[in-house]
Design a protein around this motif. Sequence first.
Motif, mmCIF file in Angstrom:
data_model
loop_
_atom_site.group_PDB
_atom_site.id
_atom_site.type_symbol
_atom_site.label_atom_id
_atom_site.label_comp_id
_atom_site.label_asym_id
_atom_site.label_seq_id
_atom_site.Cartn_x
_atom_site.Cartn_y
_atom_site.Cartn_z
ATOM 1 N N HIS A 35 0.838 -1.201 0.000
ATOM 2 C CA HIS A 35 0.000 0.000 0.000
ATOM 3 C C HIS A 35 0.874 1.253 0.000
ATOM 4 O O HIS A 35 0.579 2.238 -0.679
ATOM 5 C CB HIS A 35 -0.915 -0.019 1.239
ATOM 6 C CG HIS A 35 -1.732 1.221 1.415
ATOM 7 N ND1 HIS A 35 -2.877 1.472 0.690
ATOM 8 C CD2 HIS A 35 -1.558 2.296 2.228
ATOM 9 C CE1 HIS A 35 -3.378 2.644 1.041
ATOM 10 N NE2 HIS A 35 -2.582 3.170 1.987
ATOM 11 N N LEU A 36 1.962 1.196 0.757
ATOM 12 C CA LEU A 36 2.870 2.347 0.854
ATOM 13 C C LEU A 36 3.925 2.344 -0.250
ATOM 14 O O LEU A 36 4.856 3.145 -0.223
ATOM 15 C CB LEU A 36 3.559 2.360 2.223
ATOM 16 C CG LEU A 36 2.637 2.515 3.429
ATOM 17 C CD1 LEU A 36 3.427 2.418 4.730
ATOM 18 C CD2 LEU A 36 1.910 3.860 3.362
ATOM 19 N N LYS A 37 3.809 1.410 -1.212
ATOM 20 C CA LYS A 37 4.764 1.289 -2.320
ATOM 21 C C LYS A 37 6.188 0.996 -1.843
ATOM 22 O O LYS A 37 7.152 1.374 -2.491
ATOM 23 C CB LYS A 37 4.764 2.562 -3.180
ATOM 24 C CG LYS A 37 3.403 2.863 -3.827
ATOM 25 C CD LYS A 37 3.554 3.861 -4.958
ATOM 26 C CE LYS A 37 2.341 3.941 -5.852
ATOM 27 N NZ LYS A 37 1.073 4.279 -5.145
ATOM 28 N N ARG A 38 6.288 0.359 -0.658
ATOM 29 C CA ARG A 38 7.630 -0.036 -0.204
ATOM 30 C C ARG A 38 7.846 -1.478 -0.624
ATOM 31 O O ARG A 38 7.697 -2.420 0.167
ATOM 32 C CB ARG A 38 7.725 0.118 1.319
ATOM 33 C CG ARG A 38 7.416 1.556 1.760
ATOM 34 C CD ARG A 38 7.777 1.812 3.199
ATOM 35 N NE ARG A 38 7.178 0.825 4.091
ATOM 36 C CZ ARG A 38 7.108 0.967 5.416
ATOM 37 N NH1 ARG A 38 7.584 2.056 5.979
ATOM 38 N NH2 ARG A 38 6.576 0.038 6.155
ATOM 39 N N TYR A 39 8.208 -1.666 -1.901
ATOM 40 C CA TYR A 39 8.140 -3.012 -2.485
ATOM 41 C C TYR A 39 9.211 -3.958 -1.952
ATOM 42 O O TYR A 39 8.996 -5.149 -1.851
ATOM 43 C CB TYR A 39 8.207 -2.916 -4.004
ATOM 44 C CG TYR A 39 7.043 -2.148 -4.584
ATOM 45 C CD1 TYR A 39 5.755 -2.693 -4.539
ATOM 46 C CD2 TYR A 39 7.197 -0.888 -5.133
ATOM 47 C CE1 TYR A 39 4.664 -1.985 -5.041
ATOM 48 C CE2 TYR A 39 6.123 -0.186 -5.634
ATOM 49 C CZ TYR A 39 4.846 -0.737 -5.588
ATOM 50 O OH TYR A 39 3.780 -0.052 -6.072
#
Lengths: 619, 619
Positions: free
Chosen positions: A230-234
């Motif tokens: 969700h936070l784009k911290r892949y």
Amino acid sequence: QMPRGNLETIHHRALVLAQLRKWLDGLKFREAFECMRKLRINLNLIYDHNPKVFLENVASFIQQLNSINHINLFLTELKEEDTTSSMYPRPDGSPVQPQAAPGQKKVDVVCDALRTTMESMDPNKFSLSILTAHVKKTVPELEIALQKVHELRENPPEAPGGVSAEEALKYLLFLVNVNDLYEHSLGTYDFDLVLMVAEKSQKDPKEYLPFLNMLKSLEPNYQRYTIDRHLKRYRKALVHLSKCGQEHFTEVLQLVKEQKLYSEALRLYPADSPQYKFLSCAYAEHLVEQQRAEEGGLLLWRCGEPVRALQAFTSSSSWRNAICVAQQIPLPPDQLALLARDLAEKLTEQRRYSEAALLLDQYAKDCEEAILALITGGVWEEALRLIYMHKRQDITETNLKPALLEALNTQVVFLEAQVATFTRHKSRLAVVREQKEKARLDMLDEDGPDCPDAELYSEASSVITASKYSQSNSRISSRSSKNRRKAERKKLSLKEGSPMEDKALMHVIGEIITTVDKMREEIHGLLRALVLFQFDKQAEKLQRVYDEALQMMEGSVLEVWPEGLQNTSAPVTGPNSTANSIMASFQQQQKPAASQQDAEVPAAPKMRNGIKWKLTILK
Amino acid sequence: QMPRGNLETIHHRALVLAQLRKWLDGLKFREAFECMRKLRINLNLIYDHNPKVFLENVASFIQQLNSINHINLFLTELKEEDTTSSMYPRPDGSPVQPQAAPGQKKVDVVCDALRTTMESMDPNKFSLSILTAHVKKTVPELEIALQKVHELRENPPEAPGGVSAEEALKYLLFLVNVNDLYEHSLGTYDFDLVLMVAEKSQKDPKEYLPFLNMLKSLEPNYQRYTIDRHLKRYRKALVHLSKCGQEHFTEVLQLVKEQKLYSEALRLYPADSPQYKFLSCAYAEHLVEQQRAEEGGLLLWRCGEPVRALQAFTSSSSWRNAICVAQQIPLPPDQLALLARDLAEKLTEQRRYSEAALLLDQYAKDCEEAILALITGGVWEEALRLIYMHKRQDITETNLKPALLEALNTQVVFLEAQVATFTRHKSRLAVVREQKEKARLDMLDEDGPDCPDAELYSEASSVITASKYSQSNSRISSRSSKNRRKAERKKLSLKEGSPMEDKALMHVIGEIITTVDKMREEIHGLLRALVLFQFDKQAEKLQRVYDEALQMMEGSVLEVWPEGLQNTSAPVTGPNSTANSIMASFQQQQKPAASQQDAEVPAAPKMRNGIKWKLTILK
């Protein structure tokens, strides 16, 4: 007390700055701060005035200010800009203060210095300032700030001056956008914290509660993965997802492909696991698409996919690896031979004749083709070695000797053409230089050394030599100067009269020298082969032609790239000269020197005279 | 009429020269000549005044002089010197006349021009002048002159003005040393001529007659050989001796060895003759002594001496040729294997591991040794190829992998050491440069810009930067500048405070960059091998260390070799400046530029950024 009028303020400020400098030099931070606040002088000056001294006296600074609000004011006003070189220039003669921590950002340095000092002095008392120091960094440390707020809630400070979690959070929301803070609270995976932030925000509980509840229902690792995603911290998402067990591996693979996290993913699984193999295959596919098939092949081979590895190696002409994999599979002999022929063909196209011959000889078992490849490539000694190894001396007469004579002819013709082109360009270069020198002298003569505008004309004459391309030569970083050089090479034109014709000629002359100089080994090999087959006369001719070409080119290097300055100008002092005329004249003289040194002037090629190629038995 | 007094002559001469120039420009050669002869003005001026015009009007010159004696006077007075730049400088403003035939000697040009013109006008009338023109060339053409005298004797001129052979010879003896003439007459092999000269000379007939009689008794070719030998004309001697038949071949061989005329001798015999073989063997022996054994081997092989050729090839590590010859002999298999091992050992010593492995694998039939050689040499892919080819995967575990890790360790340690040395030298360079700049500025400050001797001090400051080694930088030929550069490199010393320390540091820094840059291919190969065997972590470390080293060095190039001039000086004009101070200041500024450009400043190395060595699968 507001400043009373423009004129007065300006006068006032000059005096005030002198006083401020005295205070700062005397470490009287409070006096300085109070004064600056009143007169609206940028607080950055406190640090900028002398960064080193400030950092050594941070504790004193904090003690003297002795106010959370003042410290926060100072922190929030920090800017990367150096006020002593913009708003408040130093008085003439005072030394420039070096950056205290080169390579680091000023704001980060000051925030960290204040924060660690306050933490060691009294973390409770300074807690709001500590939060400010976290948030004001160039990359705000919101999660750490939130953690600290959460800690205050878990363990409320007992001391009387302490700040409550409530107050701290309020303060944070005053400093930071609420949505940013909410997102970052999610990133702590701490739902208490998330709720705390959410409640303080203007967010609609109908919006965030269902999402939070859904998250709460998930298995912890998958929950964290979902939040990270969700936070784009892949990267973090991948780590958490990899811990969710085999049933989520399809998702792992999808995430890895989507975000190209192949290397990171491989690190998360043991090398002998099936996941590792899946990931390697996916990575290899990606590498092949990226024209990195050889690396893909290595991954496939080591994870136990030799057939796919073979494909990758073959497509990248990585023939040694291809052959090894093929023998490991193992490919049946006839297919191995076909593979070898395939690879050899590719290598021949790339003019890698020796390698092609090895494949044909040792794997396709076709010594005749191997020898012919070597002859085509002019690899004479190796061709002879295979001829004797396989007792195929017949090929010497049918192919080797005719090829030798043809190669001789080709080389002689090539060398003669190179020498002709070289001579033509060199003569033209002399003409171009003479014209430019004449134009320069004419310019000097016409306007006379007494002309006070001579500097202008010196500009004009530089336009003649370098045209519009000579702009922006100052202060170039290594990278941009490389690009510039590349761009300028494109602009070089051999067309007669083109503004950079002289440089274009030097460039082409340099290239011819390099080309001819590179032939030493090839010519040496050809000469030996010619002598072996009694073609002494022909060898002598080649040796003579090549020797003459090399000597002619070596003898021309100093002519094309003359050493030092050209002292062609007449004496510049005399009864009619003025300071301006002398300066102008010197600048004129310097012009050619500067343009010679310019990166855009092609460098003189180096000849490899250490490579001995001549045969003494030929005269 | 003699000049009457110094003072008068000088005045006189200035006027005379002006008149002479007018005459010469008007092609009035006779007036000019008469005047010059009377006033003892060097006759070279006739040519030097305008070489091109003179050469175009030689016929007119001869007709106007119309006197053998005068022409001879002119010819004998010819000197290489240009009188217009020594004795009789041109008046200011008149253009310098270019050499008429650049590359040729002036004396030869004039002699030839006059001679051919006289020969076409009237060879009989001008015969003495024609002889003079032959004799006065920089390499006197005595034989041709003698031939012409001989011709006069055979066909005495019928015209009334003709010169007899007697007269001509007398004249020759007047021009040339009698012994020289006698020797050269011998060289014509014409005994009539010899006797003619001998009789005119003061020589004792008892001395020369027996020698001449002995010569006369010899077979013509042997006679000529004997004369050539007597005159030390060994090439001619060889040609004549080779025609004397087989019984004199021992003498041929001796002459060839004595005078090292091997190439010349080989040309005189057919390639399939026994003499050719003898000569080839002798030549090969000589070449082996000269460290040219490979060329010797080629000669021996092609003349049918394979056993001796094998020796020559082996001693010069020319292994392909050695193996071919060995198979031609043919050597029995066990001896061939021994030979291969021998050669492989030599190649290993020279770090030519791939070639050694080929010999061990294909000729000594010892694949294990071959693989070990490749592993020692770090030729990983080729080692792996042989491992799979010979199904010796066991060696992968026992030798290949441990060697890989050792190589990794060696490279990392080596790179770290190079980086440390590089950084040390770079810091020291900055210190040295700062000191020199300070010394230069001190020098300027001390003596002030008003000091009219500033030029002297600018010399002094250049002594500081370049010490005593910066002399004689002007007009250097390519060869001498090469030697100079070599000599100067020796003088570079890294010792602290050595006068050329900065250049020594630049030189060493450049060498480190080149060394590290050269490792691209090697590191690339090692990285691939490490990845193949799952040593990803180690490979990543190596990639990181090497990448950092390369980037650090590339980033330093502009620092160590700054572009353009260093504009550090303060403004040079102002109320207190004078023309001299401005000039001096500019010269000071120019100094660093000139010394930067000097050949002695080590050039910036070029990094081969085109060579991609990184693996994308390593981060």
